[in-house]
Design a protein around this motif. Structure first.
Motif, PDB file in Angstrom:
ATOM      1  N   CYS A   1      20.696   8.520  57.760  1.00 59.12           N
ATOM      2  CA  CYS A   1      20.715   9.476  56.585  1.00 59.12           C
ATOM      3  C   CYS A   1      19.592  10.005  56.555  1.00 59.12           C
TER       4      CYS A   1
ATOM      5  N   ILE B   1      19.748   0.373  69.271  1.00 58.41           N
ATOM      6  CA  ILE B   1      21.044   1.211  69.390  1.00 58.41           C
ATOM      7  C   ILE B   1      22.857   0.058  69.168  1.00 58.41           C
TER       8      ILE B   1
ATOM      9  N   CYS C   1      17.439   1.517  59.281  1.00 62.48           N
ATOM     10  CA  CYS C   1      18.945   1.505  59.779  1.00 62.48           C
ATOM     11  C   CYS C   1      19.412   0.186  58.749  1.00 62.48           C
TER      12      CYS C   1
ATOM     13  N   VAL D   1      13.383   8.527  62.909  1.00 62.33           N
ATOM     14  CA  VAL D   1      15.046   8.219  63.776  1.00 62.33           C
ATOM     15  C   VAL D   1      15.031   7.864  65.181  1.00 62.33           C
TER      16      VAL D   1
ATOM     17  N   ASP E   1      24.540  -0.044  66.083  1.00 62.15           N
ATOM     18  CA  ASP E   1      26.500   0.245  66.114  1.00 62.15           C
ATOM     19  C   ASP E   1      27.347  -1.094  66.506  1.00 62.15           C
TER      20      ASP E   1
ATOM     21  N   ARG F   1      16.390   8.968  67.620  1.00 65.42           N
ATOM     22  CA  ARG F   1      16.327  10.020  68.703  1.00 65.42           C
ATOM     23  C   ARG F   1      15.173  10.525  68.859  1.00 65.42           C
TER      24      ARG F   1
ATOM     25  N   SER G   1      22.390   3.026  63.728  1.00 66.47           N
ATOM     26  CA  SER G   1      21.625   3.827  64.501  1.00 66.47           C
ATOM     27  C   SER G   1      21.204   5.276  64.251  1.00 66.47           C
ATOM     28  N   GLU G   2      21.466   5.518  62.864  1.00 72.88           N
ATOM     29  CA  GLU G   2      21.601   6.597  62.847  1.00 72.88           C
ATOM     30  C   GLU G   2      21.329   6.930  61.215  1.00 72.88           C
TER      31      GLU G   2
END
Length: 691
Positions: free
Chosen positions: A73, A29, A61, A14, A33, A16, A70-71
């Motif tokens: 699962c 990101i 994504c 991911v 979003d 992060r 941007s996150e």
């Protein structure tokens, strides 16, 4: 379960988890979003900085079953299949192996079809710069207006090879190289998770060897773990990489900072035990000197990318800025010339010794004491004649006596022959006098006995002889004519009031033919060039000692009181400061224009301001504070000089000393005698005053 390399095991899944590249991640990101997605993205950068990783996370994504965000699962089937590399709607293409236009056309035939499982059909083309021009042309139209369910993700290490038509159709993101500090931080995290013991200094070696690539750093870490049997140590990493021990490099730089040649050679001796590459050692020294120069200019700009920030700051306080620049330039040129050295270590040592040999010692020679300002030349005292000169000497100089003994005898001629010869030959006009011999005690030899050389006696000073106006009764006219044509150096000096006699004329000798006698000039030349005469001249010929003038007494320096210090006292204040180094070139060319309380205002000659640095104000203020024992502030401005600076004073005094030295040489009695008797000339450009 088989072992998985660290580069693949710890690959980010991911955004992060990404290390670095914040400028790229922030744009992606925000676009995800806010649902502002472009149809084509181009990721550029060197190997191992995360181009393909970011493209895969972006594909995850876009196709996550929970929605575009941007996150992702990471748990849905789409996320797992993308992570495992088996997602049907993620088409990864290696452009290096599919460069033909037919491959591109085949790839684009399926663009119009909707994705099988995911939300978007993603085309990830790696090393896109390897495509041919025909492939690029085939890709243009589709890349500009693709179907809404298609996204193109392009990655390349050489964007310059891409046509401008491709670049203009993509959003371009330039990924940066990783700095060693960030690489070391990530390696610490990975090794702590892997439970691998390590030394931090060894990680800095790995971080620098990775050269900005995180993937290379992870691969080198795998190699170091295998080399060290499950642990990472500095010595083993240095041996594995073949790099120079950084401690040895710092030892050399520290020895240079102390200007100790013995310590420098000792540090090289310790370094040679590791069998280093001396070109790499010079490169490491250049990096250290570069960081020292940055620390001197802006200490807060020094990062800890090499794990040596404290040591760099310490060295920056020990070494003057001009020495750092000199050492850097010398090492830079030495690295270029190192392959020409007969031995790499000898070349490396010569570079270091050259740094010490050319250490700046100041720009101009400045006086340390005030000299009297006088243009009056020094007049030597005229020599006086000695009081113990014999009344009627004939042969008092052993050299002349030795010369007389070396000349072959000349046949005697009778009085009628002389009269006949005088009638046939014209009388010489303005001829030089015949060579004579001075004898202190012996009378003139009678005509019936040959003249022999007497024993040497103590020589006396010989002033310049008066013109000879005596008779030539003892010398035949034809012989005198030959002697008068002899070289000038044959003439021996005489003392005023002494009789003159001929030299070397034997008597009662059998008459020889004139053809058998060599010319007198040739005889004299051979005699005076003989080693015996040369040795005798060096040891016997008296040389009058010059009259040494009284030494010039330099007036003592007075310390200018703080309350009275003003522009008129600047030269005396300067002489008491003891300025050296590069600072001297600035201060010596300054003019004190005024003062306001404890603030001294200077004007620096703009024609001599190339070496000026703002730090010179602080250094000059410290010197003035020590001089006056008062807190002094200094302000230096560039401008025109209207009064004499210490540098101008030094030049003026030097020229005055030069003129005094030339006048002293010209008026020296020995020099005047050489000019008068031998026609000598004085080369004024070779005269140097004695300090």
């Amino acid at each position: 379960m088989s072992y998985q390399v660290l580069a693949r095991k710890w690959r980010p899944r991911v955004f992060r988890e990404m290390v670095g590249q914040e400028h790229v991640l922030q744009a992606l990101i925000n676009a995800l979003d806010h649902n502002r997605l472009h149809h084509a993205y181009l990721f550029t950068g060197t190997r191992g900085v995360g181009k393909t990783t970011i493209a895969r996370i972006l594909a995850k994504c876009l196709n996550c079953e929970t929605g575009v965000s941007s996150e992702p699962c990471g748990q849905c089937s789409s996320c797992r299949e993308i992570a495992e590399g088996r997602f049907v709607d993620l088409i990864e293409v290696d452009a290096a192996s599919r460069t033909k236009v037919e491959d591109t056309r085949e790839l684009l035939e399926n663009v119009q079809y909707a994705p099988t499982r995911g939300r978007y059909k993603v085309y990830l083309i790696d090393e896109v710069h390897m495509l041919s021009n025909s492939s690029f042309n085939a890709l243009l139209k589709t890349l500009e207006e693709p179907p809404p369910h298609v996204k193109f993700l392009l990655a390349t290490t050489d964007p310059q090879k891409l046509p401008m038509t491709i670049l203009s159709r993509c959003l371009q993101f330039n990924l940066k190289n990783m700095n060693p500090e960030r690489i070391v931080q990530h390696l610490k995290f990975v090794l702590e998770q892997e439970l691998v013991p390590y030394e931090e200094s060894a990680l800095w070696h790995l971080g620098r060897a990775a050269d900005g690539s995180m993937r290379d750093a992870m691969s080198l870490t795998d190699q170091a773990i295998a080399y060290g049997s499950g642990k990472i140590t500095e010595s083993e990493v240095s041996a594995m990489l073949g790099t120079i021990d950084q401690t040895a490099v710092y030892d050399v730089v520290t020895a240079l900072a102390s200007y100790d040649g013995r310590a420098v050679l000792a540090a090289v001796e310790r370094m040679s035990e590791q069998a280093p590459d001396y070109a790499s050692a010079l490169a490491e020294m250049l990096a250290v000197l570069h960081r020292i120069a940055i620390a001197q200019a802006l200490p807060e700009a020094v990062d800890n990318s090499h794990g040596d920030r404290e040591r760099i700051l310490q060295l920056s306080q020990q070494m003057p800025a001009e020495d750092v620049q000199l050492f850097y330039q010398t090492a830079l040129l030495g690295r270029r010339d190192l392959p020409l050295a007969p031995d790499p270590r000898a070349g490396f040592e010569m570079v270091l010794l050259r740094m010490l040999a050319f250490k700046p010692q100041g720009v101009i020679e400045m006086p340390t004491q005030a000299l009297p300002q006088s243009n009056t030349p020094i007049k030597p005292v005229a020599p006086t004649a000695p009081a113990n000169i014999p009344a009627n000497p004939v042969v008092s100089n052993p050299v002349v006596a030795h010369v007389a003994s070396q000349i072959p005898p000349v046949p005697q001629v009778s009085a009628p022959q002389v009269q006949e010869h005088q009638a046939a030959q014209p009388t010489p006009v303005a001829q030089a006098p015949a060579p004579v011999i001075n004898q202190a005690s012996a009378p003139v030899a009678p005509a019936s006995t040959p003249l022999s050389a007497p024993q040497p006696v103590a020589p006396a000073a010989m002033p310049e002889p008066p013109p000879f106006d005596g008779p030539y009764d003892n010398v035949p006219d034809d012989e005198y004519a030959e002697y008068a044509q002899a070289p000038a150096y044959y003439e021996a000096p005489t003392v005023a009031g002494q009789d003159s006699v001929s030299v070397g004329h034997g008597v009662n000798e059998p008459k020889k033919s004139e053809a058998a006698q060599p010319p007198a000039a040739a005889i004299l030349d051979s005699v005076f060039n003989s080693p015996a005469v040369a040795a005798a001249v060096e040891t016997v010929v008296p040389v009058p000692k010059p009259i040494t003038p009284e030494p010039v007494r330099a007036k003592p320096l007075r310390k200018v009181p703080y309350e009275q210090a003003g522009p008129q006292d600047w030269t005396e204040i300067y002489l008491g400061l003891g300025v050296t180094g590069i600072l001297q070139s600035t201060v010596a060319n300054c003019q004190l224009t005024g003062r306001q309380g404890n603030t001294f205002q200077f004007v620096l000659d703009e024609n001599n301001s190339t070496l000026f640095d703002v730090s010179h104000e602080k250094r000059l203020a410290d010197l003035l504070t020590d001089y006056f024992t008062e807190a002094i502030r200094v302000s230096i401005q560039l401008g025109k000089i209207t009064a004499e600076t210490p540098a101008m004073m030094a030049i003026r005094l030097r020229e005055e000393r030069q003129l005094q030295a030339i006048d002293a040489i010209k008026n020296d009695p020995i020099v005047q005698q050489l000019i008068a008797q031998f026609g000598a000339t004085l080369r004024e450009d070779t005269i140097q005053p004695v300090n």
